[in-house]
Scaffold this motif. Structure first.
Motif, PDB file in Angstrom:
ATOM      1  N   THR A  23      38.857  39.860  45.036  1.00  9.81           N
ATOM      2  CA  THR A  23      37.507  39.902  45.587  1.00  9.81           C
ATOM      3  C   THR A  23      36.743  41.113  45.090  1.00  9.81           C
ATOM      4  O   THR A  23      37.309  42.063  44.540  1.00  9.81           O
ATOM      5  CB  THR A  23      37.537  39.939  47.133  1.00  9.81           C
ATOM      6  OG1 THR A  23      38.190  41.145  47.547  1.00  9.81           O
ATOM      7  CG2 THR A  23      38.256  38.741  47.699  1.00  9.81           C
ATOM      8  N   GLY A  24      35.436  41.083  45.287  1.00  8.33           N
ATOM      9  CA  GLY A  24      34.565  42.208  44.989  1.00  8.33           C
ATOM     10  C   GLY A  24      33.414  42.217  45.963  1.00  8.33           C
ATOM     11  O   GLY A  24      33.112  41.202  46.600  1.00  8.33           O
ATOM     12  N   THR A  53      37.111  35.511  35.072  1.00  8.68           N
ATOM     13  CA  THR A  53      36.087  36.343  34.435  1.00  8.68           C
ATOM     14  C   THR A  53      35.959  35.947  32.970  1.00  8.68           C
ATOM     15  O   THR A  53      36.956  35.635  32.310  1.00  8.68           O
ATOM     16  CB  THR A  53      36.464  37.829  34.545  1.00  8.68           C
ATOM     17  OG1 THR A  53      36.565  38.187  35.932  1.00  8.68           O
ATOM     18  CG2 THR A  53      35.401  38.706  33.909  1.00  8.68           C
ATOM     19  N   ASN A 104      31.630  37.027  36.421  1.00 17.43           N
ATOM     20  CA  ASN A 104      32.666  36.511  37.320  1.00 17.43           C
ATOM     21  C   ASN A 104      32.274  35.131  37.843  1.00 17.43           C
ATOM     22  O   ASN A 104      31.135  34.938  38.298  1.00 17.43           O
ATOM     23  CB  ASN A 104      32.863  37.450  38.507  1.00 17.43           C
ATOM     24  CG  ASN A 104      33.295  38.830  38.068  1.00 17.43           C
ATOM     25  OD1 ASN A 104      34.206  38.981  37.262  1.00 17.43           O
ATOM     26  ND2 ASN A 104      32.624  39.855  38.588  1.00 17.43           N
ATOM     27  N   ASP A 129      29.224  41.024  36.470  1.00 18.23           N
ATOM     28  CA  ASP A 129      30.142  42.041  36.977  1.00 18.23           C
ATOM     29  C   ASP A 129      29.425  43.371  37.180  1.00 18.23           C
ATOM     30  O   ASP A 129      29.935  44.244  37.880  1.00 18.23           O
ATOM     31  CB  ASP A 129      31.300  42.220  35.989  1.00 18.23           C
ATOM     32  CG  ASP A 129      32.456  43.004  36.594  1.00 18.23           C
ATOM     33  OD1 ASP A 129      33.035  42.519  37.589  1.00 18.23           O
ATOM     34  OD2 ASP A 129      32.764  44.101  36.073  1.00 18.23           O
ATOM     35  N   THR A 138      34.485  45.855  42.153  1.00 23.22           N
ATOM     36  CA  THR A 138      35.851  45.337  42.307  1.00 23.22           C
ATOM     37  C   THR A 138      36.887  46.458  42.404  1.00 23.22           C
ATOM     38  O   THR A 138      38.068  46.186  42.577  1.00 23.22           O
ATOM     39  CB  THR A 138      36.220  44.442  41.111  1.00 23.22           C
ATOM     40  OG1 THR A 138      36.174  45.235  39.909  1.00 23.22           O
ATOM     41  CG2 THR A 138      35.261  43.273  40.992  1.00 23.22           C
ATOM     42  N   VAL A 190      39.416  41.820  37.084  1.00 15.76           N
ATOM     43  CA  VAL A 190      40.450  41.729  38.115  1.00 15.76           C
ATOM     44  C   VAL A 190      40.979  40.301  38.258  1.00 15.76           C
ATOM     45  O   VAL A 190      41.911  40.057  39.022  1.00 15.76           O
ATOM     46  CB  VAL A 190      39.915  42.225  39.481  1.00 15.76           C
ATOM     47  CG1 VAL A 190      39.550  43.689  39.411  1.00 15.76           C
ATOM     48  CG2 VAL A 190      38.716  41.380  39.936  1.00 15.76           C
TER      49      VAL A 190
END
Length: 395
Positions: free
Chosen positions: A315-316, A353, A370, A380, A385, A391
């Motif tokens: 997750t971010g 990604t 992403n 991104d 992240t 990630v």
């Protein structure tokens, strides 16, 4: 009941959004089925006059209060359909019946006063309605309708309750020991009960409602009983208590939010994101880059997530800088169509990604994009992240 009488009721006075009809006190009770059926016909939309007459199935009464369900049966020739159903609460006041169907503010308001409902049911209905009014996340917070850690077949990909109708809110599953389990916590209700089968509905606190059709050997829990994720509901079969057709034992699993049949496209159940195809029964399920197509491979139930992070995707956190949101795109670049937005501070799940168009982000220029579970892309450069490197795996 004739079509004429239904139309007459639909033309009756509306009070607080409810369908009501004036009746002499001595004959009020026999008229309740007419009012309930008219309300269900009204909900089913413009095509209501061409369908069969709704069932009236009261299950509890107390003084001037009645609670139960109403369901529109299918014709014997209806292919791969699931019937429309609703719970109702009714109160007789000064010689007329006020009727509300579930999933509405009026239902919650009337239910709060109803002696025929438990306090737990009142809380569930209120929570379900409140949550259903918020923007729906891609992750339903629900599992799949069988045991966690077990793989079943997806016999029919996303399709409508009437097969090819939209939205594609249903999926067909079969496999394992055939035991169908609740996809999440909530309250269970049965309607159209015939020959040991029924249409089973679970109302969840998080705004979603799921239904389960074609089962036999149903749970003996009474209507309104609390269920947890994994509570037994029935066994896959070809049962048709309310009409339709079925080929091969399975459960027809459907999704609703409030009163609305809701597409499963881009929605997460049991750690998998489901996508519809160009036609009914197509599409696929995807998890961490792995795709499973109908009739080809099996889907493992990884259980419900917390409603925010599907499965174990990284997750971010969205950082929109001085803005309130970041646009989502249909592809990895600013030249792609805007498909939605992610609000500042929102936690998003990252499926994979890829590299695309360069963007001047908050930490400099980047060409990393992403992909989210709903298929949209976010730069991104606006997602924190905790790493300068991707990630998630490459798309």
């Amino acid at each position: 009941m004739s079509r004429t009488s239904i139309k007459a009721v639909l033309a009756a006075v509306a009070v607080g959004g409810a369908v009501v009809v004036a009746t002499p006190a001595a004959t009020a009770a026999p008229d309740l089925p007419t009012v309930v059926r008219a309300a269900m016909m009204d909900r089913s939309g413009p095509g209501a006059q061409s369908v069969r007459e709704p069932l009236f199935e009261p299950t509890r009464t107390s003084g001037n209060w009645v609670f139960g369900s109403t369901t529109i049966p299918l014709t014997a020739t209806a292919e791969h359909q699931s019937p429309q159903t609703a719970l109702f609460i009714a109160r007789r006041d000064r010689g007329r019946w006020q009727v509300e169907l579930d999933g509405t503010e009026g239902f919650v308001r009337l239910a709060a006063q109803a002696p025929v409902l438990s306090e737990g049911e009142k809380r569930t209905f209120a929570a379900n309605y409140t949550a259903s009014q918020a923007a729906a996340a891609t992750d339903t917070g629900l599992g799949l309708p069988w045991a966690q850690g077990v793989a079943w077949y997806m016999g029919g990909g996303p399709h409508g309750d009437s097969g090819t109708s939209r939205p594609f809110n249903s999926i067909d599953f079969s496999g394992g020991d055939g035991r169908v389990l609740s996809a999440g916590p909530g309250r269970v209700y049965k309607s159209c009960i015939r020959n040991g089968s029924a249409l089973v509905k679970v109302v969840h606190d998080n705004g979603w409602t799921t239904t389960y059709y074609h089962m036999y050997n149903l749970t003996n829990l009474s209507d309104g009983s609390a269920v947890n994720t994994g509570t037994y509901l029935g066994h896959i079969g070809n049962e048709l208590p309310c009409g339709g057709s079925s080929t091969g034992a399975h459960v027809h699993f459907s999704l609703l939010r409030g009163t609305t049949q809701t597409s499963v496209n881009g929605k997460v159940f049991g750690g998998w994101t489901f996508y519809e195809g160009s036609s009914a029964y197509g599409g696929y399920a995807e998890r961490n880059g792995t795709r499973v197509y109908p009739g080809n491979g099996r889907v493992t139930n990884y259980g419900p997530s917390d409603g925010d992070t599907p499965g174990d995707y990284p997750t971010g956190t969205v950082d929109a800088g001085s803005n309130t949101y970041v646009n989502l795109r249909s592809g990895p670049g600013l030249n792609y169509t805007i498909t939605g937005r992610a609000n500042d501070g929102e936690v998003v799940s990252i499926v994979c990604t890829t590299r695309g168009g360069s963007v001047q982000g908050l930490w400099g220029t980047t060409d990393l994009w992403n992909r989210l579970p709903n298929g949209s892309f976010i730069s991104d450069g606006f997602v924190n992240t905790g790493s300068n490197e991707p990630v998630a795996p490459a798309c």
